[in-house]
Design an enzyme around this catalytic site. Structure first.
Site, PDB file in Angstrom:
ATOM      1  N   GLU B  62       0.813  -1.222   0.000  1.00 37.74           N
ATOM      2  CA  GLU B  62       0.000   0.000   0.000  1.00 37.74           C
ATOM      3  C   GLU B  62       0.847   1.273   0.000  1.00 37.74           C
ATOM      4  OE1 GLU B  62      -0.765  -2.690   1.684  1.00 37.74           O
ATOM      5  OE2 GLU B  62      -2.785  -3.192   1.011  1.00 37.74           O
ATOM      6  N   HIS B 131     -11.338  -5.145   7.668  1.00 39.56           N
ATOM      7  CA  HIS B 131     -11.718  -4.896   6.279  1.00 39.56           C
ATOM      8  C   HIS B 131     -12.830  -3.849   6.188  1.00 39.56           C
ATOM      9  CE1 HIS B 131      -9.395  -8.513   5.623  1.00 39.56           C
ATOM     10  NE2 HIS B 131      -9.485  -8.345   4.334  1.00 39.56           N
TER      11      HIS B 131
END
Lengths: 321, 325
Positions: B62, B131
């Site tokens: 990321e 999530h």
């Protein structure tokens, strides 16, 4: 390949300019209120930025870090605009918003400096991606310290740059200290360049106090990058002669170690080489030093005489629109 | 008019902008070859159409994805990168918060960062709190970023096209549960400007301010309240930054009552900002205290009844409206 007289003179000149520039900052820091915030210097490490930048073309990009004065001056930044920025003046290259730490000089292709340790690495991958995307024959150099090689961003950046064969050169200035930690206290692997193996890219170790060696390594890395052979990790072994900021008393650095490395200063080394090769005379050297002295004095005067930014300017430049 | 899910609408926006401007590229984990391989998802088919030069599947990295966007943007491209789930934004956050948002300012306006970070967000698919976690208030709190949270497929398409053409870093948050809910999307090209809220339903008795998936909850509640003779006005912010204060204020001046609805947790949530703006600038119009209807201050749980409890529903919203009528 021989390194030309012109290139060596260019490196000596930019090292002398960086040194004089930072010497004047040391003096200015002693005067209360003259310079805001921190002051982080690269004294003794000038061979890296000067060696690297002399091997680059103007369109090549550098991404720097908190120890950026040498990098930017070597790339061709205007000392006046840098000095005024360090003062926080309106005429500074970033209108007084960045100060010494985040100097950005897009006009010389130094579009951003990150003071987040390791922050420049992923950004340099993005710039190199854009160069490849646009089929440019230019490269990006990311300059970072040994401490940054401990950050996750280092590993993510090298992996991605390698995977996509991006034209980026990762230059680690291993100056033996990250904050107050000596290299052995923060990293087990002997050489940061050894990590290149883990990313299937070229790795080189050079004497970071030898501007010519840095120049040659960068030139080789640049050749690899523009010919599509991907990134290189260059580790320049050097030393942090001053602290992590001018407020750092360096109590953790042995005095004799500092003295030993001060002896290995890259400037007399290259100066001696140029003199012994007969490429410069004592008189020419004196003239060069005088010229640089004046350039820095002019920069300080320009900064001193420049106005503060208008307060409303603080609200500008957050968004384009 | 075509009926598309939000995923397909986002897909059309990406396709049109990539076709329009060769500087636009997309990157992220699985934007090319997705393990889900679902035509309803935003980047489906783009790899085939634009090739691996412009649709970049990345490693699970990321920070590198976000750094790629920052560097490519400063070098003149228009990256649109994807963060797979909103909680993973924390791994990209240094690049976004400390770099994308600040480097233009630090350069004195010399460097620009025209990039879009698309973030998939929202609870409701049983994956739990690593999530599912709505972090729009984090990014909205960071000057230098623009924050978009569309509620309908049509808005998503028009707003994303504007975001890609915008010269500032834009955080574009898509609620995943909206990917599969079809809605009308104009066939012809159109843009929706950022910074303009949309009144999705007119009314004079109370104002509900909301965004993203919660619009559906607000509309259902409004229908039921209408059966009781209560007409609520539903203001869909669409973008949190820039904030369309005027639309919110004029609605509250008209109705005198305010409920702010969002899925994100309560403390420090963006509802607090809306309520503060209204209190500062339209206090005298308020006929009752404002109400916030939000997720509770807990991580999103997995157990289906607990997850349903977490997500604000029309019952809670109707109750809040009734309290201040």
């Amino acid at each position: 390949m021989q390194v030309s007289k012109e290139k060596k003179l260019e490196m000596l000149r930019s090292m002398l300019l960086s040194r004089r520039f930072e010497e004047s900052l040391v003096e200015l820091c002693k005067i209360q209120g003259k310079i805001p915030g921190m002051m982080i210097l690269c004294t003794g490490q000038e061979a890296v930025g000067s060696g690297v930048c002399s091997a680059l073309n103007p369109e090549d990009v550098i991404i720097s870090n908190h120890r950026s004065h040498n990098h930017l001056l070597a790339k061709g930044a205007d000392p006046k605009a840098l000095m005024a920025e360090i003062y926080g003046k309106k005429t500074g290259c970033n209108k007084g918003k960045s100060g010494t730490l985040h100097l950005a000089v897009p006009e010389i292709n130094a579009p951003c400096t990150s003071t987040v340790v390791g922050g420049g690495l992923p950004i340099s991958v993005g710039v190199a991606f854009a160069q490849k995307y646009k089929n440019e024959k230019s490269v990006t150099v990311c300059l970072f310290g040994d401490g940054a090689a401990d950050e996750g961003s280092f590993h993510e950046a090298l992996n991605l740059a390698s995977l996509w064969d991006l034209p980026v050169i990762f230059v680690c200035e291993n100056n033996l200290y990250a904050g107050a930690q000596r290299y052995e206290e923060h990293t087990k692997v002997k050489n940061i360049a050894d990590r290149a193996v883990g990313y299937a890219i070229a790795g080189e170790i050079v004497d970071g106090n030898d501007a010519v060696a840095v120049f040659e390594a960068t030139r080789r890395a640049r050749e690899r990058a523009v010919s599509g052979q991907g990134p290189t990790l260059i580790e320049c072994k050097t030393y942090r002669c001053r602290g992590h900021g001018e407020a750092d008393p360096q109590h953790y650095q042995p005095k004799d170690e500092i003295a030993e490395w001060t002896e290995k200063c890259p400037i007399p080394r290259l100066r001696g080489e140029l003199l012994s090769e007969g490429w410069i005379t004592d008189k020419e050297l004196q003239e060069l030093e005088k010229e640089i002295e004046k350039m820095v004095a002019d920069a300080v005067r320009f900064a001193e005489e420049s106005p503060w930014p208008d307060l409303e300017e603080a609200l500008e430049d957050v968004y384009v629109s | 008019m075509q009926q598309l899910g939000m995923g397909q609408a986002v897909n059309q926006a990406l396709r049109e902008e990539m076709a329009r401007n060769p500087d636009v590229f997309i990157a992220g984990e699985g934007v090319g070859v997705s393990i889900h391989d679902n035509p309803m998802l935003p980047t489906a088919g783009l790899l085939r159409e634009f090739g691996p030069g412009r649709v970049k599947d990345t490693p699970v990295s990321e920070a590198a994805i976000a750094g790629l966007a920052v560097g490519a943007a400063v070098a003149g491209l228009r990256p649109v990168v994807e963060i797979m789930f909103n909680p993973f934004f924390t791994l990209a956050s240094d690049m976004i918060v400390n770099h994308a948002a600040k480097l233009r300012y630090l350069s004195g306006g010399k460097s620009t960062f025209p990039l879009v970070v698309r973030i998939k967000s929202g609870a409701g698919f049983g994956a739990g709190c690593q999530h599912s976690h709505n972090l729009e208030a984090w990014v909205a709190h960071c000057p230098g970023l623009k924050v978009v949270m569309p509620s309908t497929p049509a808005d998503a398409k028009g707003l994303l096209k504007s975001a890609i053409r915008d010269d500032d870093p834009v955080i574009f948050i898509e609620d995943m549960m909206l990917y599969f809910a079809p809605g009308p999307v104009p066939d012809e090209e159109y843009l929706i400007p950022m910074g303009k809220a949309d009144i999705k339903r007119k009314g004079q008795d109370a104002t509900i301010v909301t965004w993203s998936k919660m619009l559906g909850v607000a509309m259902k509640a409004a229908d039921r309240l209408a059966e009781e003779g209560v007409q609520v006005e539903v203001v869909d912010l669409r973008t949190l930054v820039p904030l369309d204060k005027e639309t919110v204020l004029s609605s509250v001046r008209k109705t005198g009552r305010l409920v702010v609805l969002h899925e994100a947790t309560r403390t420090g949530g963006f509802a607090g900002e809306i309520c503060a703006v209204v209190t500062e600038e339209a206090f005298s119009s308020l006929k009752a205290p404002f109400r916030r209807v939000t997720g509770p201050d807990i991580p999103v749980p997995v157990s289906p009844p607990l997850e349903r409890f977490y997500i604000p529903d029309e019952e809670k919203l109707i109750e809040a409206v009734r309290e201040i009528l």
